[in-house]
Write a protein that holds these residues in place. Structure first.
Motif, PDB file in Angstrom:
ATOM      1  N   ALA A 105      -2.559  -8.825  10.269  1.00  0.00           N
ATOM      2  CA  ALA A 105      -2.903  -7.583   9.164  1.00  0.00           C
ATOM      3  C   ALA A 105      -1.650  -6.665   9.450  1.00  0.00           C
ATOM      4  O   ALA A 105      -1.063  -6.175   8.297  1.00  0.00           O
ATOM      5  N   TYR A 106      -1.404  -6.183  10.587  1.00  0.00           N
ATOM      6  CA  TYR A 106      -0.280  -5.347  10.709  1.00  0.00           C
ATOM      7  C   TYR A 106       0.922  -5.824  10.220  1.00  0.00           C
ATOM      8  O   TYR A 106       1.766  -5.064   9.886  1.00  0.00           O
ATOM      9  N   GLU A 107       1.144  -6.799  10.380  1.00  0.00           N
ATOM     10  CA  GLU A 107       2.326  -7.918   9.769  1.00  0.00           C
ATOM     11  C   GLU A 107       2.482  -7.674   8.247  1.00  0.00           C
ATOM     12  O   GLU A 107       3.622  -7.314   7.699  1.00  0.00           O
ATOM     13  N   THR A 108       1.356  -7.708   7.533  1.00  0.00           N
ATOM     14  CA  THR A 108       1.310  -7.605   6.279  1.00  0.00           C
ATOM     15  C   THR A 108       1.897  -6.198   5.668  1.00  0.00           C
ATOM     16  O   THR A 108       2.351  -5.933   4.809  1.00  0.00           O
ATOM     17  N   ALA A 109       1.183  -5.451   6.579  1.00  0.00           N
ATOM     18  CA  ALA A 109       1.407  -3.714   6.393  1.00  0.00           C
ATOM     19  C   ALA A 109       2.855  -3.467   6.365  1.00  0.00           C
ATOM     20  O   ALA A 109       3.418  -2.828   5.363  1.00  0.00           O
ATOM     21  N   LEU A 110       3.783  -3.938   7.375  1.00  0.00           N
ATOM     22  CA  LEU A 110       4.985  -3.771   7.186  1.00  0.00           C
ATOM     23  C   LEU A 110       5.628  -4.489   6.230  1.00  0.00           C
ATOM     24  O   LEU A 110       6.501  -3.769   5.678  1.00  0.00           O
ATOM     25  N   ARG A 111       5.398  -5.590   5.852  1.00  0.00           N
ATOM     26  CA  ARG A 111       5.984  -6.158   4.704  1.00  0.00           C
ATOM     27  C   ARG A 111       5.910  -5.422   3.594  1.00  0.00           C
ATOM     28  O   ARG A 111       6.630  -5.357   2.816  1.00  0.00           O
ATOM     29  N   GLU A 112       4.537  -5.356   3.147  1.00  0.00           N
ATOM     30  CA  GLU A 112       3.940  -4.767   1.839  1.00  0.00           C
ATOM     31  C   GLU A 112       4.648  -3.244   1.783  1.00  0.00           C
ATOM     32  O   GLU A 112       5.310  -2.875   0.700  1.00  0.00           O
ATOM     33  N   ILE A 113       4.862  -2.418   2.941  1.00  0.00           N
ATOM     34  CA  ILE A 113       5.411  -1.401   2.725  1.00  0.00           C
ATOM     35  C   ILE A 113       6.953  -1.300   2.468  1.00  0.00           C
ATOM     36  O   ILE A 113       7.515  -0.656   1.417  1.00  0.00           O
ATOM     37  N   GLU A 114       7.504  -2.187   3.057  1.00  0.00           N
ATOM     38  CA  GLU A 114       9.058  -2.548   2.786  1.00  0.00           C
ATOM     39  C   GLU A 114       9.220  -3.022   1.325  1.00  0.00           C
ATOM     40  O   GLU A 114      10.196  -2.842   0.502  1.00  0.00           O
ATOM     41  N   GLU A 115       8.514  -4.073   0.745  1.00  0.00           N
ATOM     42  CA  GLU A 115       8.625  -4.506  -0.498  1.00  0.00           C
ATOM     43  C   GLU A 115       8.125  -3.521  -1.499  1.00  0.00           C
ATOM     44  O   GLU A 115       8.760  -3.625  -2.591  1.00  0.00           O
ATOM     45  N   GLU A 116       7.056  -2.823  -1.214  1.00  0.00           N
ATOM     46  CA  GLU A 116       6.960  -1.667  -2.334  1.00  0.00           C
ATOM     47  C   GLU A 116       7.562  -0.238  -2.236  1.00  0.00           C
ATOM     48  O   GLU A 116       7.376   0.275  -3.440  1.00  0.00           O
ATOM     49  N   THR A 117       8.435   0.003  -1.243  1.00  0.00           N
ATOM     50  CA  THR A 117       9.021   1.137  -1.259  1.00  0.00           C
ATOM     51  C   THR A 117      10.541   0.964  -0.867  1.00  0.00           C
ATOM     52  O   THR A 117      11.208   1.888  -0.956  1.00  0.00           O
ATOM     53  N   SER A 118      11.103  -0.254  -0.516  1.00  0.00           N
ATOM     54  CA  SER A 118      12.420  -0.583   0.133  1.00  0.00           C
ATOM     55  C   SER A 118      12.816   0.111   1.239  1.00  0.00           C
ATOM     56  O   SER A 118      14.062   0.316   1.472  1.00  0.00           O
ATOM     57  N   VAL A 119      11.759   0.716   2.103  1.00  0.00           N
ATOM     58  CA  VAL A 119      12.077   1.172   3.391  1.00  0.00           C
ATOM     59  C   VAL A 119      11.270   0.547   4.529  1.00  0.00           C
ATOM     60  O   VAL A 119      10.257   0.318   4.374  1.00  0.00           O
ATOM     61  N   LYS A 120      12.159   0.299   5.337  1.00  0.00           N
ATOM     62  CA  LYS A 120      11.521  -0.493   6.687  1.00  0.00           C
ATOM     63  C   LYS A 120      10.781   0.361   7.768  1.00  0.00           C
ATOM     64  O   LYS A 120      11.494   1.362   8.045  1.00  0.00           O
ATOM     65  N   PRO A 121       9.711   0.395   8.057  1.00  0.00           N
ATOM     66  CA  PRO A 121       9.046   1.223   8.871  1.00  0.00           C
ATOM     67  C   PRO A 121       9.475   1.164  10.440  1.00  0.00           C
ATOM     68  O   PRO A 121       9.659  -0.180  10.626  1.00  0.00           O
ATOM     69  N   GLU A 122       9.504   2.193  11.066  1.00  0.00           N
ATOM     70  CA  GLU A 122       9.918   2.023  12.474  1.00  0.00           C
ATOM     71  C   GLU A 122       8.825   2.265  13.195  1.00  0.00           C
ATOM     72  O   GLU A 122       8.929   1.954  14.596  1.00  0.00           O
ATOM     73  N   LYS A 123       7.744   2.792  13.010  1.00  0.00           N
ATOM     74  CA  LYS A 123       6.564   3.131  13.480  1.00  0.00           C
ATOM     75  C   LYS A 123       5.384   2.709  12.648  1.00  0.00           C
ATOM     76  O   LYS A 123       5.509   3.089  11.416  1.00  0.00           O
ATOM     77  N   LEU A 124       4.348   2.275  13.328  1.00  0.00           N
ATOM     78  CA  LEU A 124       3.074   1.928  12.437  1.00  0.00           C
ATOM     79  C   LEU A 124       2.013   2.119  13.444  1.00  0.00           C
ATOM     80  O   LEU A 124       1.982   1.818  14.694  1.00  0.00           O
ATOM     81  N   TRP A 125       0.843   2.846  13.002  1.00  0.00           N
ATOM     82  CA  TRP A 125      -0.236   3.137  13.680  1.00  0.00           C
ATOM     83  C   TRP A 125      -1.414   2.587  12.964  1.00  0.00           C
ATOM     84  O   TRP A 125      -1.536   2.555  11.831  1.00  0.00           O
ATOM     85  N   VAL A 126      -2.675   2.008  13.922  1.00  0.00           N
ATOM     86  CA  VAL A 126      -3.856   1.714  13.153  1.00  0.00           C
ATOM     87  C   VAL A 126      -4.545   2.944  13.021  1.00  0.00           C
ATOM     88  O   VAL A 126      -4.851   3.625  14.084  1.00  0.00           O
ATOM     89  N   VAL A 127      -5.218   3.220  11.770  1.00  0.00           N
ATOM     90  CA  VAL A 127      -6.018   4.271  11.571  1.00  0.00           C
ATOM     91  C   VAL A 127      -7.447   3.884  11.946  1.00  0.00           C
ATOM     92  O   VAL A 127      -7.857   2.709  11.500  1.00  0.00           O
ATOM     93  N   PRO A 128      -8.247   4.545  12.728  1.00  0.00           N
ATOM     94  CA  PRO A 128      -9.577   4.153  13.026  1.00  0.00           C
ATOM     95  C   PRO A 128     -10.579   4.227  12.076  1.00  0.00           C
ATOM     96  O   PRO A 128     -11.463   4.904  12.182  1.00  0.00           O
ATOM     97  N   ILE A 129     -10.386   3.247  11.091  1.00  0.00           N
ATOM     98  CA  ILE A 129     -11.524   3.224   9.998  1.00  0.00           C
ATOM     99  C   ILE A 129     -11.141   1.855   9.217  1.00  0.00           C
ATOM    100  O   ILE A 129      -9.989   1.484   9.237  1.00  0.00           O
ATOM    101  N   ILE A 130     -12.060   1.111   8.719  1.00  0.00           N
ATOM    102  CA  ILE A 130     -12.209   0.115   8.169  1.00  0.00           C
ATOM    103  C   ILE A 130     -12.867   0.354   6.646  1.00  0.00           C
ATOM    104  O   ILE A 130     -13.925   0.735   6.652  1.00  0.00           O
ATOM    105  N   ASN A 131     -11.958   0.231   5.715  1.00  0.00           N
ATOM    106  CA  ASN A 131     -12.673   0.633   4.051  1.00  0.00           C
ATOM    107  C   ASN A 131     -13.110  -0.938   3.771  1.00  0.00           C
ATOM    108  O   ASN A 131     -12.816  -1.891   4.435  1.00  0.00           O
ATOM    109  N   SER A 132     -13.801  -1.061   2.860  1.00  0.00           N
ATOM    110  CA  SER A 132     -14.724  -2.244   2.511  1.00  0.00           C
ATOM    111  C   SER A 132     -15.125  -2.054   1.174  1.00  0.00           C
ATOM    112  O   SER A 132     -15.200  -0.938   0.468  1.00  0.00           O
ATOM    113  N   PHE A 133     -15.211  -3.125   0.382  1.00  0.00           N
ATOM    114  CA  PHE A 133     -15.827  -3.287  -0.911  1.00  0.00           C
ATOM    115  C   PHE A 133     -16.433  -4.617  -1.360  1.00  0.00           C
ATOM    116  O   PHE A 133     -16.178  -5.544  -0.558  1.00  0.00           O
ATOM    117  N   TYR A 134     -17.165  -4.497  -2.405  1.00  0.00           N
ATOM    118  CA  TYR A 134     -17.920  -5.776  -2.674  1.00  0.00           C
ATOM    119  C   TYR A 134     -17.343  -6.384  -3.803  1.00  0.00           C
ATOM    120  O   TYR A 134     -17.000  -5.634  -5.109  1.00  0.00           O
TER     121      TYR A 134
END
Length: 155
Positions: free
Chosen positions: A50-79
């Motif tokens: 999941a974190y690899e997807t976050a890194l890839r999507e951030i770069e794809e959607e903003t053209s900027v590569k993250p240098e740091k990434l944190w896990v936020v202590p929440i899980i969202n959900s939907f049906y």
């Protein structure tokens, strides 16, 4: 009914003199969920973590590569009624400098840097607004009991 986890939510923040700003992007009218404001979102590909997807999507959607990434202590959900599935969505955050240059992908039509309350007003879903509150409390130092896990990106 299946329970799945194939999506991510990734917030981008920057600290400026007046506080913390959140990057929101407006989806193009021809995309799913047209014209809504959101943070980076995306689908986990193949064997990605999941974190690899976050890194890839951030770069794809903003053209900027993250240098740091944190896990936020929440899980969202939907049906999803189409697939009769409940989806759990892990949440991440990265921080860029105040001079970062964002170049959004074709998936979005515009972007804004917003203070916490402004960002929450534009976000469509309660879980996303709650994520903004948690991120703000952590990065502003308002809640010292919060512990975000930083992912080691040099590994």
């Amino acid at each position: 009914m299946n329970i799945i986890s194939n999506l991510i939510e990734a917030h981008i923040i920057r600290k400026i003199d007046s506080g913390i700003e959140f990057l929101l992007m407006k989806r193009n009218p021809n995309e799913k969920y047209p014209n809504i404001w959101q943070m980076v979102t995306g689908t986990i590909d193949g064997n990605e973590k999941a974190y690899e997807t976050a890194l890839r999507e951030i770069e794809e959607e903003t053209s900027v590569k993250p240098e740091k990434l944190w896990v936020v202590p929440i899980i969202n959900s939907f049906y999803s009624h189409e697939k009769n599935e409940i989806c759990f969505v892990p949440v991440f955050v990265t921080q860029f400098g105040k001079d970062v240059r964002i170049k959004i992908s074709d998936e979005h039509s515009e972007f804004l840097w917003l203070q916490k309350e402004e960002a929450k007003q534009l976000l469509a879903w309660p879980g996303q607004r709650k994520s903004v509150d948690i991120i703000y409390d952590y990065f502003s130092g308002k809640d010292n009991s919060l512990k975000f896990i930083e992912i080691n990106l040099s590994a």
